[in-house]
Design a protein around this motif. Structure first.
Motif, PDB file in Angstrom:
ATOM      1  N   ASP A 110       9.113  -1.494   6.478  1.00  0.00           N
ATOM      2  CA  ASP A 110       7.869  -1.083   5.663  1.00  0.00           C
ATOM      3  C   ASP A 110       8.074   0.516   5.589  1.00  0.00           C
ATOM      4  O   ASP A 110       7.664   1.232   6.298  1.00  0.00           O
ATOM      5  N   ASN A 153       6.112   3.909   6.914  1.00  0.00           N
ATOM      6  CA  ASN A 153       5.278   3.743   7.924  1.00  0.00           C
ATOM      7  C   ASN A 153       5.399   4.368   9.203  1.00  0.00           C
ATOM      8  O   ASN A 153       6.520   4.248   9.544  1.00  0.00           O
ATOM      9  N   ARG A 154       4.508   5.398   9.536  1.00  0.00           N
ATOM     10  CA  ARG A 154       4.911   6.324  10.406  1.00  0.00           C
ATOM     11  C   ARG A 154       4.881   5.671  11.912  1.00  0.00           C
ATOM     12  O   ARG A 154       5.160   6.429  12.896  1.00  0.00           O
ATOM     13  N   ARG A 155       4.151   4.399  12.047  1.00  0.00           N
ATOM     14  CA  ARG A 155       3.961   4.068  13.374  1.00  0.00           C
ATOM     15  C   ARG A 155       5.043   3.044  13.729  1.00  0.00           C
ATOM     16  O   ARG A 155       5.284   2.996  15.025  1.00  0.00           O
ATOM     17  N   THR A 205      10.006  -2.407  16.157  1.00  0.00           N
ATOM     18  CA  THR A 205       9.544  -3.465  15.476  1.00  0.00           C
ATOM     19  C   THR A 205      10.627  -4.821  15.879  1.00  0.00           C
ATOM     20  O   THR A 205      11.656  -4.618  15.550  1.00  0.00           O
ATOM     21  N   LYS A 243       3.987   2.475  -3.102  1.00  0.00           N
ATOM     22  CA  LYS A 243       3.571   2.628  -1.956  1.00  0.00           C
ATOM     23  C   LYS A 243       3.066   4.146  -1.875  1.00  0.00           C
ATOM     24  O   LYS A 243       3.782   4.962  -2.651  1.00  0.00           O
TER      25      LYS A 243
END
Length: 402
Positions: free
Chosen positions: A145, A148-150, A156, A308
């Motif tokens: 992703d 995506n910083r999380r 994941t 994005k």
């Protein structure tokens, strides 16, 4: 230092994998399969090279690794099926150098049955080795992703499905060096079908909320407030946001090939989502008309042409179709995107606005297609003559929302 890993395909799937591998201390070889769209900043590349990443165009080096992961792109062909040309090329190149006990993993988006029915024969015929006996073969759906910083590679979970239990364990041992959790699927086809389900889950839910956007506009209902309220439900609901289209590299798939049937929900979702650029242009033309202007000759500024936010990747972004349809109506189209220095539509260069606020003030209509962090949307809503927000990013009442 000899490489432990070869990442074959340095596009949007392969580069994040290579980055994760070198960050985990794995000497990694990068082999490009074609004109891929993945990109790195100069600083990121320097860090990767310092940590053991080595890009190469020499296929002989593929025979010196213990693990090879194929991340070649599989774009959607004209007939709607996935184009496996680059996967085939990668497999043939690897097969000629494949050594016993190597672990080969496919991460490219494919239909169920591809690893065993398509990749396996190529590797076996080209190497003279047998999968499951002489080398390990597995599939792992990519869960990249970008931006995506999380969630990144480490936190994941990675799904693995091998041709045999030993294949699964060998692939799991590799991914266990990159991620906190490895999930073992029952087999290769189950792992491949995980990719199908995850991709189509996104497609179908975006289609639902896109249809809700059209409905709410017709009813005079604030969809964004509906979503804000609905996402407070702690069970049975996950919030998706509408937009001008669905971009990205994971092509929506059905099971037409191996299963002999289609996923009707996915077909319908694709129809809904593919209509969104046209709907955006219809809304744009209606807004101009409401303010006494025609789309023909109107100056329209598009903000954000990537798929994005905060990335340069334009794969599948709806901005091209929006621009093309506006041009067909006779509008004069320009764009602004801090990540895209030059942009073409049908080989025609689109003028780039250098001064964002001046361009917004000069344009008859400004359309926000992608919400980059650098955009001051409050300021833009003041400067723009007309602002159509397709992302619900502007404060309520400051712009016309999708």
């Amino acid at each position: 230092m000899p490489a432990d890993l070869a990442v074959i395909g340095l596009g949007p799937l392969g580069l994040p994998l290579a980055q994760a591998a070198v960050a985990a201390g794995i000497p990694t070889l990068g082999y490009r399969t074609g004109p891929e769209t993945g990109s790195l900043t100069a600083a990121e590349l320097r860090r990767m090279l310092a940590r053991g990443f080595r890009p190469t165009g020499n296929p002989a080096e593929l025979g010196r690794v213990r693990t090879a992961v194929i991340c070649a792109p599989t774009p959607q062909g004209a007939d709607g099926t996935l184009d496996l040309t680059q996967v085939e090329s990668a497999a043939r190149t690897l097969a000629q150098r494949l050594r016993p006990h190597t672990t080969v993993i496919l991460e490219s988006p494919v239909s169920p049955g591809t690893t065993d029915g398509f990749l396996r024969p190529l590797l076996e015929e080209g190497s003279g080795l047998r999968a499951g006996r002489d080398f390990h073969l597995a599939y792992s759906p990519s869960r990249v992703d970008p931006g995506n910083r999380r969630f990144g590679a480490a936190n994941t979970p990675k799904v693995i499905g091998g041709l045999t239990p030993a294949c699964t364990e060998s692939a799991a041992a590799f991914y266990g060096r990159l991620t906190d959790k490895v999930v073992r699927a029952r087999g290769v086809r189950e792992a491949e079908t995980v990719q199908v389900l995850e991709t189509n889950y996104r497609q179908v839910n975006i289609a639902l909320v896109n249809e809700m956007a059209v409905l709410c506009h017709d009813l005079g209902v604030d969809l964004w407030d509906v979503i804000r309220c609905a996402e407070t439900k702690p069970f049975g609901f996950q919030a998706f946001r509408p937009g001008p289209g669905v971009g990205g590299h994971a092509v929506p798939q059905d099971l037409t090939g191996p299963a002999g049937r289609t996923l009707r929900m996915v077909e319908l979702a694709q129809q809904v989502n593919s209509r969104m650029p046209r709907y955006v242009v219809q809304r744009a033309a209606a807004l101009l008309n409401e303010h006494g202007k025609s789309a023909r000759g109107a100056r329209v500024l598009l903000l954000g042409v990537t798929y994005k936010p905060d990335l340069a990747d334009q794969q599948g972004a709806p901005a091209r179709e929006v621009a093309l349809r506006l041009m067909e109506l006779g509008a004069s189209v320009s764009y602004h995107d801090p990540h895209v220095p030059a942009w073409n539509v049908l080989d025609r260069p689109v003028p780039r606005a250098d001064s964002l606020y001046e361009a917004a003030a000069d344009a008859d209509l400004t359309i926000l297609l992608q919400q980059h962090r650098t955009y001051d949307l409050q300021g833009l809503s003041v400067k723009a003559q007309l602002l159509l927000d397709t992302r619900g990013a502007t404060p309520a009442g400051t712009a016309h929302r999708l």
